[in-house]
Design a protein around this motif. Structure first.
Motif, mmCIF file in Angstrom:
data_model
loop_
_atom_site.group_PDB
_atom_site.id
_atom_site.type_symbol
_atom_site.label_atom_id
_atom_site.label_comp_id
_atom_site.label_asym_id
_atom_site.label_seq_id
_atom_site.Cartn_x
_atom_site.Cartn_y
_atom_site.Cartn_z
ATOM 1 N N GLY A 117 41.396 51.521 51.967
ATOM 2 C CA GLY A 117 40.938 52.219 53.156
ATOM 3 C C GLY A 117 41.687 51.783 54.395
ATOM 4 N N MET A 118 41.261 52.310 55.544
ATOM 5 C CA MET A 118 41.890 51.981 56.820
ATOM 6 C C MET A 118 40.784 51.795 57.855
ATOM 7 S SD MET A 118 43.007 53.277 60.054
ATOM 8 C CE MET A 118 42.978 55.046 59.948
ATOM 9 N N TYR A 119 40.938 50.758 58.676
ATOM 10 C CA TYR A 119 39.977 50.447 59.736
ATOM 11 C C TYR A 119 40.705 50.587 61.065
ATOM 12 C CZ TYR A 119 36.323 47.861 62.231
ATOM 13 O OH TYR A 119 35.315 47.489 63.080
ATOM 14 N N GLU A 120 40.165 51.402 61.957
ATOM 15 C CA GLU A 120 40.800 51.633 63.252
ATOM 16 C C GLU A 120 39.914 51.074 64.356
ATOM 17 O OE1 GLU A 120 43.070 55.327 65.342
ATOM 18 O OE2 GLU A 120 41.149 55.771 64.420
ATOM 19 N N ASP A 146 46.081 48.187 79.045
ATOM 20 C CA ASP A 146 44.759 47.571 79.110
ATOM 21 C C ASP A 146 44.122 47.424 77.736
ATOM 22 O OD1 ASP A 146 44.818 47.380 81.904
ATOM 23 O OD2 ASP A 146 44.055 49.424 82.125
ATOM 24 N N ILE A 147 44.454 48.368 76.829
ATOM 25 C CA ILE A 147 43.914 48.323 75.474
ATOM 26 C C ILE A 147 45.014 48.620 74.471
ATOM 27 C CG2 ILE A 147 41.555 48.982 76.120
ATOM 28 C CD1 ILE A 147 42.197 51.803 75.089
ATOM 29 N N VAL A 148 44.768 48.238 73.231
ATOM 30 C CA VAL A 148 45.704 48.503 72.154
ATOM 31 C C VAL A 148 44.921 49.123 70.999
ATOM 32 C CG1 VAL A 148 45.483 46.204 71.136
ATOM 33 C CG2 VAL A 148 47.544 47.527 70.713
ATOM 34 N N GLN A 149 45.532 50.075 70.339
ATOM 35 C CA GLN A 149 44.949 50.686 69.151
ATOM 36 C C GLN A 149 45.483 49.933 67.932
ATOM 37 O OE1 GLN A 149 46.258 54.690 68.414
ATOM 38 N NE2 GLN A 149 44.651 55.076 66.930
ATOM 39 N N MET A 150 44.575 49.478 67.081
ATOM 40 C CA MET A 150 44.971 48.760 65.866
ATOM 41 C C MET A 150 44.480 49.515 64.650
ATOM 42 S SD MET A 150 44.239 44.765 66.764
ATOM 43 C CE MET A 150 44.516 44.323 65.064
ATOM 44 N N ARG A 151 45.336 49.623 63.658
ATOM 45 C CA ARG A 151 44.962 50.193 62.364
ATOM 46 C C ARG A 151 45.197 49.127 61.307
ATOM 47 N NH1 ARG A 151 48.055 55.428 63.791
ATOM 48 N NH2 ARG A 151 46.409 56.633 64.778
ATOM 49 N N THR A 156 43.403 46.638 47.519
ATOM 50 C CA THR A 156 42.973 45.706 46.490
ATOM 51 C C THR A 156 44.197 45.369 45.654
ATOM 52 O OG1 THR A 156 42.404 47.458 44.911
ATOM 53 C CG2 THR A 156 40.646 46.700 46.390
ATOM 54 N N CYS A 157 44.159 44.228 45.004
ATOM 55 C CA CYS A 157 45.261 43.831 44.128
ATOM 56 C C CYS A 157 44.790 42.718 43.214
ATOM 57 C CB CYS A 157 46.478 43.392 44.935
ATOM 58 S SG CYS A 157 46.206 41.899 45.920
ATOM 59 N N LEU A 210 34.374 44.708 56.905
ATOM 60 C CA LEU A 210 35.192 44.929 55.711
ATOM 61 C C LEU A 210 34.664 44.145 54.515
ATOM 62 C CD1 LEU A 210 38.745 44.954 57.341
ATOM 63 C CD2 LEU A 210 37.498 46.916 56.379
ATOM 64 N N LEU A 211 34.243 42.907 54.736
ATOM 65 C CA LEU A 211 33.671 42.124 53.634
ATOM 66 C C LEU A 211 32.405 42.793 53.097
ATOM 67 C CD1 LEU A 211 34.151 38.507 55.020
ATOM 68 C CD2 LEU A 211 35.429 39.606 53.165
ATOM 69 N N SER A 212 31.590 43.353 53.982
ATOM 70 C CA SER A 212 30.384 44.063 53.552
ATOM 71 C C SER A 212 30.747 45.323 52.770
ATOM 72 C CB SER A 212 29.513 44.419 54.759
ATOM 73 O OG SER A 212 29.077 43.248 55.418
#
Length: 137
Positions: free
Chosen positions: A47-50, A61-66, A71-72, A126-128
């Motif tokens: 998946g991807m978390y934004e 002032d802000i940054v967008q992170m993806r 899994t491996c 993410l752990l959840s």
């Protein structure tokens, strides 16, 4: 997982993608560097978390992170790590820990610690998700 003493939290290995790398190559490099993982194979997208975060450099002032998650499989025995200087200074170390214990610890840190880092909410989410989607079957 990684335990970081400075922030008293558990996180997933990760980091940026170097020039010329694709996401899977970056995953393999970061996982090997931060945990000493060996024989990394059977890599599958999860998946991807934004998120948007405050930024500390001029002009923004802000940054967008993806964050792209995979899994491996790896060998059970870990090799030598190759941590960056700031990771060593933050007391980062690779650990084997039960995901339920890591989530419980992070939730306690979120609730009770003033030294928590900016990533703990993302990592705990993410752990959840890993617990709920990958370990429930």
């Amino acid at each position: 997982m990684l335990y970081t003493q400075r922030y008293d939290d558990y996180t997933l290995p990760g980091g940026g993608i170097d020039e010329g790398e694709n996401q899977v190559e970056g995953l393999i490099r970061e996982l090997a560097e931060e945990t000493g993982a060996q024989n990394i194979h059977n890599v599958k997208a999860f998946g991807m978390y934004e998120e948007f975060r405050p930024w500390y450099k001029e002009d923004f002032d802000i940054v967008q992170m993806r964050s792209y998650c995979y899994t491996c499989d790896i060998d059970e025995e870990l090799g030598e790590t190759n941590l960056e200087d700031y990771e060593v200074k933050n007391g980062m170390k690779a650990v084997w820990i039960n995901v339920h214990d890591a989530i419980k610890h992070n939730l306690d840190t979120i609730k009770n610690s003033d030294k928590k880092g900016m990533s703990i909410e993302r990592e705990t989410f993410l752990l959840s998700l890993i617990r709920d989607e990958l370990l429930s079957s």
